[in-house]
Design a protein around this motif. Structure first.
Motif, PDB file in Angstrom:
ATOM      1  N   GLY A  49       0.823  -1.199   0.000  1.00 48.22           N
ATOM      2  CA  GLY A  49       0.000   0.000   0.000  1.00 48.22           C
ATOM      3  C   GLY A  49       0.853   1.243   0.000  1.00 48.22           C
ATOM      4  O   GLY A  49       2.059   1.206   0.297  1.00 48.22           O
ATOM      5  N   SER A  50       0.235   2.365  -0.298  1.00 46.54           N
ATOM      6  CA  SER A  50       0.952   3.643  -0.300  1.00 46.54           C
ATOM      7  C   SER A  50       1.593   3.931   1.047  1.00 46.54           C
ATOM      8  O   SER A  50       2.652   4.560   1.122  1.00 46.54           O
ATOM      9  CB  SER A  50       0.002   4.773  -0.681  1.00 46.54           C
ATOM     10  OG  SER A  50      -0.543   4.562  -1.967  1.00 46.54           O
ATOM     11  N   VAL A  51       0.965   3.487   2.125  1.00 43.23           N
ATOM     12  CA  VAL A  51       1.498   3.757   3.466  1.00 43.23           C
ATOM     13  C   VAL A  51       2.819   3.049   3.710  1.00 43.23           C
ATOM     14  O   VAL A  51       3.554   3.395   4.647  1.00 43.23           O
ATOM     15  CB  VAL A  51       0.485   3.367   4.559  1.00 43.23           C
ATOM     16  CG1 VAL A  51      -0.766   4.224   4.471  1.00 43.23           C
ATOM     17  CG2 VAL A  51       0.139   1.884   4.489  1.00 43.23           C
ATOM     18  N   ASP A  52       3.155   2.052   2.885  1.00 38.47           N
ATOM     19  CA  ASP A  52       4.404   1.313   3.072  1.00 38.47           C
ATOM     20  C   ASP A  52       5.615   2.057   2.523  1.00 38.47           C
ATOM     21  O   ASP A  52       6.759   1.684   2.816  1.00 38.47           O
ATOM     22  CB  ASP A  52       4.313  -0.059   2.391  1.00 38.47           C
ATOM     23  CG  ASP A  52       3.215  -0.928   2.959  1.00 38.47           C
ATOM     24  OD1 ASP A  52       2.971  -0.853   4.182  1.00 38.47           O
ATOM     25  OD2 ASP A  52       2.585  -1.688   2.190  1.00 38.47           O
ATOM     26  N   VAL A  53       5.391   3.092   1.724  1.00 36.91           N
ATOM     27  CA  VAL A  53       6.509   3.803   1.112  1.00 36.91           C
ATOM     28  C   VAL A  53       7.368   4.498   2.165  1.00 36.91           C
ATOM     29  O   VAL A  53       8.606   4.466   2.100  1.00 36.91           O
ATOM     30  CB  VAL A  53       5.986   4.805   0.065  1.00 36.91           C
ATOM     31  CG1 VAL A  53       7.086   5.757  -0.390  1.00 36.91           C
ATOM     32  CG2 VAL A  53       5.408   4.053  -1.138  1.00 36.91           C
ATOM     33  N   PHE A  54       6.746   5.144   3.154  1.00 36.86           N
ATOM     34  CA  PHE A  54       7.484   5.881   4.190  1.00 36.86           C
ATOM     35  C   PHE A  54       8.497   4.964   4.889  1.00 36.86           C
ATOM     36  O   PHE A  54       9.720   5.223   4.834  1.00 36.86           O
ATOM     37  CB  PHE A  54       6.475   6.484   5.162  1.00 36.86           C
ATOM     38  CG  PHE A  54       7.007   7.517   6.126  1.00 36.86           C
ATOM     39  CD1 PHE A  54       8.244   7.385   6.739  1.00 36.86           C
ATOM     40  CD2 PHE A  54       6.246   8.638   6.444  1.00 36.86           C
ATOM     41  CE1 PHE A  54       8.717   8.339   7.644  1.00 36.86           C
ATOM     42  CE2 PHE A  54       6.695   9.597   7.352  1.00 36.86           C
ATOM     43  CZ  PHE A  54       7.934   9.443   7.944  1.00 36.86           C
ATOM     44  N   PRO A  55       8.078   3.885   5.553  1.00 40.68           N
ATOM     45  CA  PRO A  55       9.070   3.061   6.246  1.00 40.68           C
ATOM     46  C   PRO A  55      10.037   2.366   5.305  1.00 40.68           C
ATOM     47  O   PRO A  55      11.195   2.112   5.691  1.00 40.68           O
ATOM     48  CB  PRO A  55       8.218   2.061   7.028  1.00 40.68           C
ATOM     49  CG  PRO A  55       6.906   2.027   6.331  1.00 40.68           C
ATOM     50  CD  PRO A  55       6.692   3.403   5.789  1.00 40.68           C
ATOM     51  N   THR A  56       9.626   2.075   4.084  1.00 36.24           N
ATOM     52  CA  THR A  56      10.521   1.417   3.133  1.00 36.24           C
ATOM     53  C   THR A  56      11.674   2.337   2.741  1.00 36.24           C
ATOM     54  O   THR A  56      12.843   1.926   2.755  1.00 36.24           O
ATOM     55  CB  THR A  56       9.745   0.986   1.875  1.00 36.24           C
ATOM     56  OG1 THR A  56       8.709   0.082   2.243  1.00 36.24           O
ATOM     57  CG2 THR A  56      10.656   0.313   0.865  1.00 36.24           C
ATOM     58  N   LEU A  57      11.363   3.588   2.405  1.00 39.53           N
ATOM     59  CA  LEU A  57      12.426   4.517   2.025  1.00 39.53           C
ATOM     60  C   LEU A  57      13.344   4.826   3.197  1.00 39.53           C
ATOM     61  O   LEU A  57      14.559   4.986   3.017  1.00 39.53           O
ATOM     62  CB  LEU A  57      11.814   5.802   1.466  1.00 39.53           C
ATOM     63  CG  LEU A  57      11.155   5.685   0.092  1.00 39.53           C
ATOM     64  CD1 LEU A  57      10.552   7.020  -0.323  1.00 39.53           C
ATOM     65  CD2 LEU A  57      12.152   5.204  -0.960  1.00 39.53           C
ATOM     66  N   VAL A  58      12.781   4.917   4.380  1.00 39.84           N
ATOM     67  CA  VAL A  58      13.611   5.162   5.570  1.00 39.84           C
ATOM     68  C   VAL A  58      14.640   4.047   5.732  1.00 39.84           C
ATOM     69  O   VAL A  58      15.836   4.305   5.954  1.00 39.84           O
ATOM     70  CB  VAL A  58      12.717   5.295   6.820  1.00 39.84           C
ATOM     71  CG1 VAL A  58      13.545   5.179   8.090  1.00 39.84           C
ATOM     72  CG2 VAL A  58      11.965   6.624   6.792  1.00 39.84           C
ATOM     73  N   GLU A  59      14.203   2.806   5.613  1.00 38.24           N
ATOM     74  CA  GLU A  59      15.139   1.692   5.771  1.00 38.24           C
ATOM     75  C   GLU A  59      16.134   1.618   4.616  1.00 38.24           C
ATOM     76  O   GLU A  59      17.337   1.392   4.827  1.00 38.24           O
ATOM     77  CB  GLU A  59      14.389   0.365   5.894  1.00 38.24           C
ATOM     78  CG  GLU A  59      15.330  -0.815   6.143  1.00 38.24           C
ATOM     79  CD  GLU A  59      14.623  -2.121   6.405  1.00 38.24           C
ATOM     80  OE1 GLU A  59      15.314  -3.175   6.416  1.00 38.24           O
ATOM     81  OE2 GLU A  59      13.393  -2.122   6.610  1.00 38.24           O
ATOM     82  N   LEU A  60      15.659   1.835   3.389  1.00 39.18           N
ATOM     83  CA  LEU A  60      16.569   1.793   2.246  1.00 39.18           C
ATOM     84  C   LEU A  60      17.673   2.838   2.367  1.00 39.18           C
ATOM     85  O   LEU A  60      18.814   2.600   1.950  1.00 39.18           O
ATOM     86  CB  LEU A  60      15.794   2.021   0.946  1.00 39.18           C
ATOM     87  CG  LEU A  60      15.067   0.847   0.327  1.00 39.18           C
ATOM     88  CD1 LEU A  60      14.290   1.297  -0.907  1.00 39.18           C
ATOM     89  CD2 LEU A  60      16.041  -0.275  -0.047  1.00 39.18           C
ATOM     90  N   ALA A  61      17.336   4.000   2.912  1.00 43.03           N
ATOM     91  CA  ALA A  61      18.313   5.076   3.044  1.00 43.03           C
ATOM     92  C   ALA A  61      19.230   4.896   4.240  1.00 43.03           C
ATOM     93  O   ALA A  61      20.174   5.678   4.426  1.00 43.03           O
ATOM     94  CB  ALA A  61      17.592   6.418   3.146  1.00 43.03           C
ATOM     95  N   GLY A  62      18.968   3.884   5.077  1.00 41.24           N
ATOM     96  CA  GLY A  62      19.792   3.649   6.243  1.00 41.24           C
ATOM     97  C   GLY A  62      19.520   4.597   7.392  1.00 41.24           C
ATOM     98  O   GLY A  62      20.377   4.782   8.272  1.00 41.24           O
ATOM     99  N   LEU A  63      18.321   5.187   7.432  1.00 42.17           N
ATOM    100  CA  LEU A  63      17.963   6.088   8.529  1.00 42.17           C
ATOM    101  C   LEU A  63      17.379   5.289   9.688  1.00 42.17           C
ATOM    102  O   LEU A  63      16.884   4.171   9.505  1.00 42.17           O
ATOM    103  CB  LEU A  63      16.943   7.120   8.055  1.00 42.17           C
ATOM    104  CG  LEU A  63      17.314   7.955   6.827  1.00 42.17           C
ATOM    105  CD1 LEU A  63      16.228   8.994   6.568  1.00 42.17           C
ATOM    106  CD2 LEU A  63      18.660   8.614   7.000  1.00 42.17           C
ATOM    107  N   PRO A  64      17.393   5.838  10.889  1.00 42.36           N
ATOM    108  CA  PRO A  64      16.765   5.158  12.020  1.00 42.36           C
ATOM    109  C   PRO A  64      15.271   4.968  11.764  1.00 42.36           C
ATOM    110  O   PRO A  64      14.646   5.810  11.112  1.00 42.36           O
ATOM    111  CB  PRO A  64      17.010   6.113  13.197  1.00 42.36           C
ATOM    112  CG  PRO A  64      18.150   6.981  12.773  1.00 42.36           C
ATOM    113  CD  PRO A  64      18.051   7.107  11.282  1.00 42.36           C
ATOM    114  N   PRO A  65      14.682   3.896  12.273  1.00 47.90           N
ATOM    115  CA  PRO A  65      13.245   3.699  12.082  1.00 47.90           C
ATOM    116  C   PRO A  65      12.455   4.899  12.577  1.00 47.90           C
ATOM    117  O   PRO A  65      12.746   5.467  13.628  1.00 47.90           O
ATOM    118  CB  PRO A  65      12.950   2.453  12.922  1.00 47.90           C
ATOM    119  CG  PRO A  65      14.256   1.728  12.984  1.00 47.90           C
ATOM    120  CD  PRO A  65      15.311   2.792  13.020  1.00 47.90           C
TER     121      PRO A  65
END
Length: 520
Positions: free
Chosen positions: A385-401
């Protein structure tokens, strides 16, 4: 009274955010870093009418090229099939049922003053955040969210014409359609044509101008990256294939009109509740469509042709940006995500545009490319879903959850990006509010829709069940035929918190959202 069209001009400027608590840079994070850049390509009204999704009518070589570097999500859904709520869900990582942001006129900061959006979160870690084109929805009293980006927004038009005969007599196109002033009263505009195909260059329309500006922004970003290491978070929004289907003639000429069949199925699903359907609406705002919103067979074919021509035009603008990313040698250091805000009915079920819970309105393209972190040229049936983009990009970029004040309904898709066979949940949630609230879950095989009024229980609640393995066109409601499946999917819905009605201040999201119930 004739329907009117609205000029949607995206001209809201962002304000400096140096002192904004939601985006103040984390002092522990240096600005110079090796963090990947992020490029979001956001497309209005784009269903998976793309070559990479197997559509034989599509002419989309540039997005198909991106797909070869990406993982393709084949069961991705918009959180709600209308512009503003869908874009809020993307940027907040939270469903409309959590935030209460259901409508074009919903105002994010009135309802969620402390919310931290996706670009605001990236700004905390030294990213330069900027936006171009249609990113948030602006209009209908909705100002989008100017606070989300550090750089003044580069706005442009959504509804636009180059042929003066496309506008009703008595209103000049310059005054009514090319002004960059937001119009608050849509009744001040005439009905415009549903399509036009002039012999003009790409930059005669907004998407061409947005792509040209994006190229300049990428060049500046490459210079910054090489001098001080600053990564960018850039959201680029395209208006086409939103109505009107205004695109240069050469993109119409890519397609053979006779190749487009008449819409199928020609009627709403057998046994579907009346509340689930639609008639007229947006399509009736445009000439020469009758005001009852029912096009003739000839008009239907032209509308479908115009949709695909508009997709081809948008695809060419995406190609200009991808070419520049390659020329600047930024491909390997940039996460690229392409997303459609919702789908689009092209006469199927006798419906046009969006605003339903059916597959053609809700299913979206979702492509994610990230060198070394995503298996390229792969596809997955993981419901997303669209709501999954936020946490996915955060993890891909190596940022803290992230744990923003509005809560997160989304889950990171990174496990799936590493292995398309993995599953993090067996469904995704979406919603559409009408006379009743329609909440839906989509699994790999099924969609259940529950239509319930705020005070309704028991027999007053209506259900739809669609089985895409045996009935991919949704010709009938299978709820009565498959009671066991119906019950299992109802349990998925019941596990979610009660949805927020419009006008009620939202609170924290439940952290115990359902992931698996063994339903395919």
């Amino acid at each position: 009274m004739p329907h009117k069209i609205m000029l949607a001009a995206l001209v809201v400027l962002s304000l400096p955010l140096a002192n904004h608590p939601a985006v103040a840079q984390d002092p522990q994070q240096p600005r110079q870093s090796k963090r990947p850049n992020v490029l979001l390509l956001l497309v209005d009204d784009l269903k998976p009418a793309l070559g990479c999704y197997g559509d034989p009518l599509a002419k989309t070589p540039n997005i198909d090229r991106l797909a070869r570097r990406s993982m393709r999500f084949d069961v991705a859904c918009a959180s709600q099939a209308v512009c503003a709520p869908s874009r809020f869900a993307l940027m907040l990582g939270a469903h409309p049922t959590t935030t209460g942001l259901y409508h074009l006129s919903s105002r994010l900061r009135e309802r969620l003053p402390e919310a931290v959006t996706l670009p605001q979160y990236f700004a905390r870690f030294g990213y330069r955040t900027e936006s171009l084109g249609k990113v948030f929805h602006v209009g209908h009293g909705n100002e989008g969210d100017p606070a989300s980006f550090q750089v003044p927004h580069f706005g442009d038009l959504v509804i636009e014409y180059r042929d003066s005969t496309a506008v009703a007599q008595g209103t000049t196109r310059e005054a009514a359609l090319f002004s960059n002033q937001r119009l608050n009263d849509i009744r001040s505009l005439p009905r415009g044509r549903a399509w036009e195909d002039p012999q003009v260059e790409d930059q005669a329309y907004a998407d061409g101008r947005v792509a040209a500006e994006a190229v300049l922004r990428l060049q500046a970003a490459a210079t910054r990256r090489n001098t001080d290491g600053t990564p960018f978070f850039m959201a680029v929004g395209f208006a086409r294939p939103h109505l009107p289907f205004s695109a240069p003639r050469k993109y119409w000429d890519l397609h053979e009109p006779a190749a487009f069949p008449q819409p199928f199925p020609p009627a709403a699903p057998d046994g579907a509740p009346a509340v689930a359907g639609k008639r007229g609406g947006e399509i009736a705002n445009y000439e020469p469509i009758p005001e009852n919103g029912v096009p003739t067979a000839e008009q239907s074919q032209t509308l479908i042709h115009g949709y695909y021509a508009s997709v081809s035009y948008m695809d060419a603008q995406v190609g200009r940006i991808l070419d520049e990313l390659h020329r600047l040698q930024l491909e390997d250091s940039t996460i690229v995500l392409l997303w459609g805000d919702h789908g689009f009915h092209l006469g199927d079920h006798a419906f046009w545009t969006k605003h339903t819970n059916y597959e053609q309105a809700c299913r979206i393209p979702l492509l994610i490319a990230a060198a070394g972190k995503v298996q390229p040229d792969t596809a997955t049936s993981q419901p997303a879903g669209s709501v999954d983009v936020f946490p996915t990009l955060v993890e891909l970029a190596g940022l803290p959850p992230a744990s923003p004040p509005q809560g997160l309904d989304g889950l990171s898709l990174c496990e799936v990006l590493r292995d398309p066979r993995r599953r993090i949940r067996d469904h995704t949630l979406h919603v559409y509010p009408k006379a009743k609230l329609g909440r839906a879950v989509r699994t790999e095989r099924y969609r259940l829709v529950e239509w319930r009024g705020e005070s309704e229980v028991g027999d007053d609640v209506e259900y739809e069940l669609y089985d895409y393995q045996i009935d991919p066109a949704e010709t009938r409601n299978h709820a009565a035929e498959q009671p066991g499946v119906l019950q299992r999917l109802r349990e998925l819905l019941a596990a979610y918190p009660e949805p927020r009605p419009t006008g009620v201040q939202p609170g924290k999201t439940s952290k115990n959202q359902p992931k698996f119930r063994g339903v395919k």
